[in-house]
Scaffold this motif. Sequence first.
Motif, short mmCIF file in Angstrom:
data_model
loop_
_atom_site.label_atom_id
_atom_site.label_comp_id
_atom_site.label_asym_id
_atom_site.label_seq_id
_atom_site.Cartn_x
_atom_site.Cartn_y
_atom_site.Cartn_z
N GLY A 147 0.83 -1.20 0.00
CA GLY A 147 0.00 0.00 0.00
C GLY A 147 0.86 1.24 0.00
N LEU A 148 0.23 2.38 0.20
CA LEU A 148 0.94 3.65 0.21
C LEU A 148 0.72 4.34 1.55
CD1 LEU A 148 0.15 5.33 -3.23
CD2 LEU A 148 2.35 4.40 -2.46
N VAL A 149 1.80 4.83 2.15
CA VAL A 149 1.69 5.66 3.33
C VAL A 149 2.50 6.91 3.05
CG1 VAL A 149 2.09 5.87 5.79
CG2 VAL A 149 1.49 3.65 4.84
N ILE A 150 1.80 8.02 2.80
CA ILE A 150 2.51 9.24 2.40
C ILE A 150 2.43 10.26 3.52
CG2 ILE A 150 2.63 11.09 0.70
CD1 ILE A 150 1.16 9.00 -1.16
N PHE A 151 3.60 10.54 4.10
CA PHE A 151 3.72 11.54 5.15
C PHE A 151 4.29 12.81 4.51
CE2 PHE A 151 6.26 13.57 8.53
CZ PHE A 151 5.26 13.77 9.48
N GLU A 152 3.49 13.87 4.48
CA GLU A 152 3.80 15.05 3.68
C GLU A 152 4.04 14.60 2.24
OE1 GLU A 152 6.83 16.89 6.06
OE2 GLU A 152 5.36 18.22 6.95
N ASP A 153 5.32 14.60 1.77
CA ASP A 153 5.52 14.15 0.39
C ASP A 153 6.33 12.86 0.33
OD1 ASP A 153 4.16 16.23 -0.87
OD2 ASP A 153 5.84 17.56 -0.39
N THR A 154 6.53 12.25 1.49
CA THR A 154 7.42 11.09 1.54
C THR A 154 6.62 9.80 1.63
OG1 THR A 154 8.72 12.54 2.95
CG2 THR A 154 9.52 10.30 2.65
N GLU A 155 6.99 8.84 0.79
CA GLU A 155 6.35 7.54 0.86
C GLU A 155 7.09 6.71 1.91
OE1 GLU A 155 4.53 4.95 1.02
OE2 GLU A 155 5.33 3.74 -0.60
N LEU A 156 6.44 6.48 3.05
CA LEU A 156 7.13 5.86 4.18
C LEU A 156 7.52 4.41 3.91
CD1 LEU A 156 5.23 7.14 7.35
CD2 LEU A 156 7.20 8.11 6.19
N LEU A 157 6.63 3.67 3.24
CA LEU A 157 6.92 2.24 3.05
C LEU A 157 8.10 2.01 2.11
CD1 LEU A 157 3.34 0.68 2.87
CD2 LEU A 157 4.87 0.90 4.81
N ALA A 158 8.42 3.04 1.29
CA ALA A 158 9.53 2.87 0.35
C ALA A 158 10.85 3.34 0.95
CB ALA A 158 9.24 3.65 -0.93
N LEU A 159 10.81 3.95 2.12
CA LEU A 159 12.04 4.50 2.70
C LEU A 159 12.95 3.40 3.23
CD1 LEU A 159 10.98 7.59 4.84
CD2 LEU A 159 12.09 7.53 2.61
N SER A 160 14.25 3.70 3.22
CA SER A 160 15.18 2.78 3.86
C SER A 160 14.99 2.91 5.36
CB SER A 160 16.61 3.16 3.50
OG SER A 160 16.91 4.41 4.06
N ARG A 161 15.44 1.87 6.08
CA ARG A 161 15.32 1.88 7.54
C ARG A 161 15.92 3.18 8.12
NH1 ARG A 161 11.89 -0.35 10.59
NH2 ARG A 161 11.99 1.59 11.72
N ARG A 162 17.08 3.58 7.57
CA ARG A 162 17.78 4.74 8.09
C ARG A 162 16.97 6.02 7.89
NH1 ARG A 162 23.16 6.47 8.92
NH2 ARG A 162 23.87 4.33 8.85
N ARG A 163 16.41 6.18 6.69
CA ARG A 163 15.64 7.39 6.41
C ARG A 163 14.36 7.42 7.25
NH1 ARG A 163 16.23 8.99 1.06
NH2 ARG A 163 14.81 10.69 1.56
N LEU A 164 13.76 6.23 7.42
CA LEU A 164 12.54 6.15 8.21
C LEU A 164 12.84 6.47 9.68
CD1 LEU A 164 9.56 5.49 8.17
CD2 LEU A 164 10.11 3.09 8.51
N ASP A 165 13.94 5.91 10.18
CA ASP A 165 14.32 6.18 11.57
C ASP A 165 14.53 7.66 11.81
OD1 ASP A 165 14.12 3.67 12.52
OD2 ASP A 165 16.25 3.17 12.42
N ALA A 166 14.99 8.36 10.77
CA ALA A 166 15.22 9.80 10.91
C ALA A 166 13.90 10.54 11.13
CB ALA A 166 15.93 10.33 9.68
N LEU A 167 12.83 9.99 10.58
CA LEU A 167 11.51 10.63 10.78
C LEU A 167 10.91 10.24 12.12
CD1 LEU A 167 9.60 10.25 7.39
CD2 LEU A 167 10.33 12.35 8.50
N LEU A 168 11.04 8.97 12.47
CA LEU A 168 10.42 8.48 13.69
C LEU A 168 11.04 9.14 14.91
CD1 LEU A 168 10.08 4.65 13.00
CD2 LEU A 168 8.38 6.45 12.74
N GLY A 169 10.19 9.48 15.85
CA GLY A 169 10.69 10.15 17.05
C GLY A 169 10.81 11.64 16.85
N ARG A 170 11.26 12.06 15.66
CA ARG A 170 11.43 13.48 15.39
C ARG A 170 10.12 14.11 14.90
NH1 ARG A 170 16.71 13.04 12.48
NH2 ARG A 170 17.93 12.88 14.36
N ARG A 171 9.60 13.55 13.81
CA ARG A 171 8.39 14.12 13.22
C ARG A 171 7.15 13.33 13.62
NH1 ARG A 171 9.09 16.70 8.47
NH2 ARG A 171 7.07 17.53 9.08
N ILE A 172 7.33 12.04 13.83
CA ILE A 172 6.20 11.17 14.19
C ILE A 172 6.58 10.47 15.49
CG2 ILE A 172 4.76 9.24 13.48
CD1 ILE A 172 5.72 9.74 10.61
N ALA A 173 5.73 10.59 16.52
CA ALA A 173 6.05 9.94 17.79
C ALA A 173 4.86 9.12 18.25
CB ALA A 173 6.41 10.98 18.84
#
Lengths: 310, 530
Positions: B66-92
Amino acid sequence: MLRFFLSRVATAVPAFFIIVALAFFLMRLAPGGPFDTERALDPEIAKNLRHIYRLDLPLMQQFWLYLQSLAHGELGPSLHWRDFTVSELFAKALPISAALGAKAMLVAIIAGTALGLVGAMSKVRIGPHAVDGAAIFGIVLPIFVVAPLLQLGLGLTLHVLPVGGWNDGAWQNQVLPVTTLALPQIAIVARLMQAALIDALAMPHIRTLRAFGMPGYHIYVHALRAAFAPVVSYLGLAAGNVLTGSVVVETIFGIPGMGRYFVDGALGRDYTLVMGTVIVVAAAVLLFNLIVDLILAWLDPRVRYDSRPR
Amino acid sequence: MDAAAKPLLRVRDLRVSYGPASVVKGVSFTLRRGETAAIAGESGSGKTQTVLAALGLLPRQAVTTGLVIFEDTELLALSRRRLDALLGRRIAMVFQEPMSSLDPLFTVGAQIRAILRLKAGLSRRAAKARAKELLDLAGISEPGRRVHSYPHELSGGQRQRVAIAMAIACNPDLLIADEPTTALDVTVAARILELLAKLKQIFGMAMIFISHDLGLVRRIADSVHVMREGEIVEAGSAADVAANPRHEYTRMMLAAMPRAREHVRMETPVLLRAQNIGVRFSLRGGLLSGAREVKAVDGVSLCLGQGRTLGLVGESGSGKSTLARALLKLVPASGMLNFGGRDLTRLDRAAMRPLRRSMQLVSQDPYGSLSPLMRIGDIVTEGLRVHEPAMSRSAREARAALALEEVLLDPRLRFRFPHELSGGQRQRVAIARAMILKPRLVVLDEPTSALDRAVQIGILALLEDLQEAHSLTYVFISHDLAVIRAVADEIAVMKDGRIIEQGPAREIVERPHAPYTRALIAAALQTGET
């Protein structure tokens, strides 16, 4: 924390005393005595000997005298090696055994933890099972099988390491005995570590860290701290296992450590020597368990509360 | 297009499956900036799986599409590292169980500081100061002292405040709260909800609020998505969904507890009379501190007529379970106890044994109270083996089947093990186990608290039928005033080991005197009851 420490010391002291008393009286209950030989000794001489070593006094009085000398740090004269006191014998043997045991424990902790970590972290499904399977070998193979195999392989066939002897603690002479002694402990620690780590990584608070996108090393620091508790608890037991294992290992590799005094002392009814080894071993195990308790309390703040008697 | 009008999060056709079992079947929703969306559904509906999948937090076996789009970023397509950068910071995220979601081995201060340093990039010193500010913001008193506390030294509400402090540490745009109040007492839960609403205002966060309680959701959310079996069955504005539920499932979730039942005020003979019951636990001190004593129950008197239900309500730690055990003589207690005209005060364990069959206990946890090693049939008939040892094996089997039928379970379940049953089924087994001995008094200790609303209603109806059929007397313990009101003839409100108010159910609910009772009722109303 101070109270925790004091309460643990308070339980260790009576335990130590009970061990000393048990060993003293059980040894005397065993038939035979230190001066029994193939040919019966002249009764006069035997009587004299017993008098010199105060073995003719009532048992309670002997015990009391022994405790008194123990309070002064005296372990008494050996009844078998008559020119030495027990302390003199131990002064040579104890450092050797201690070095052997400590190195074996250290190797077991480091290698076991590393193996467990590798197993728990492995991305392939077979990873944890591989570590478990290898560990089973280490646990099942008895020391008296592993030691000769190592001697045969690395000593006699490949000539890379000496088969036995101590040679004043040269490292070549230590490799095989330490490996033999550490092998089963590595296996157990690896299994415990892996199981505990897999459990810890599935805990909700680890999921919290993942949900906050915390870096991998940070997550492993948290998981390792939780996983260390069962491993550290085991180390208390491991100290005892290593000590008994060292008897066999020292005999096989011909190492002049404490091990032979265990056996020779008991067989020869060398009361003071047996008491000396019992005291040294008991003190070592108690001390090690005290350290283990302190580490556990440091690792897990809840231990400091839960351990209080209810 | 300005940023404010753009959706913050778009989820399109999200699917999650574990092997052949799919748990989320095509979920789509949109969340605007600053909006609070609720995902409501009962346990197993896939609501938590949906958000965990969206953030890539599911275990490796799970397959997410499926698709999970946070602002303009597709979360499911992100690498673990890029996703981790969002988690905690922008999404908690804030989780349900505040005890287990914090690490028990680190002080709460250390856990907050770790996030500040690793996610917000603060220096050691700045993190230290900010951690205290965050705790203060989350409504923890004496934050300077509390940073040094370990999670087990805090109450449930305080722990949840710490979890919230961690979540807002990096000033996120999206806060996901997964049943943040479910594990808490009602008055505490109400305060946590207030806090979340306040912080949302201060930080301008959007929020996804996951709950099984539609009544609660209506108060906090702008929009609601009702989930059932992995699908969204109804969505709309919170007010709309609550006022005009279209789907049958939503209506069922909204259905409050049945109204207080109208009992004929019959004078029935007294079955249980307790006077001045007291239970003390002594906490032995350590080497340096003396022994302490805790009065768990303090001078409680009760009188309960045959065939009637006493509702015992109070928050956790108020002593209601201890009182129940004292009434059954399962804990040593002072005071006088009379059951069916017999004075139990001086009876010892052996003398109590023949009486035990007429006094039964059904406890809260349907998972913990059934032995995992025994078959259902053996669990149900265990009491018979004690009280009717002469009974033959086949007769016991027959009784087990009957008992299971009586609680509306398939008699064939008696060959199964507890782990094969659902929570509601297990609780029915626990009830059957009590009923098989034909007791006169049954103490029900939070029998429905671990269950979903729909299952709760079924269990309550069953209990009522059983009561009528066998003229049973119930002591019904719950922290949930709605449940108590539905079943009780009389209510006793407990606080700190004492009964602070007692009387006919209707009067207590409609005209509470004690301020604590009023707070309890107000809190119950605020978290969903109307």
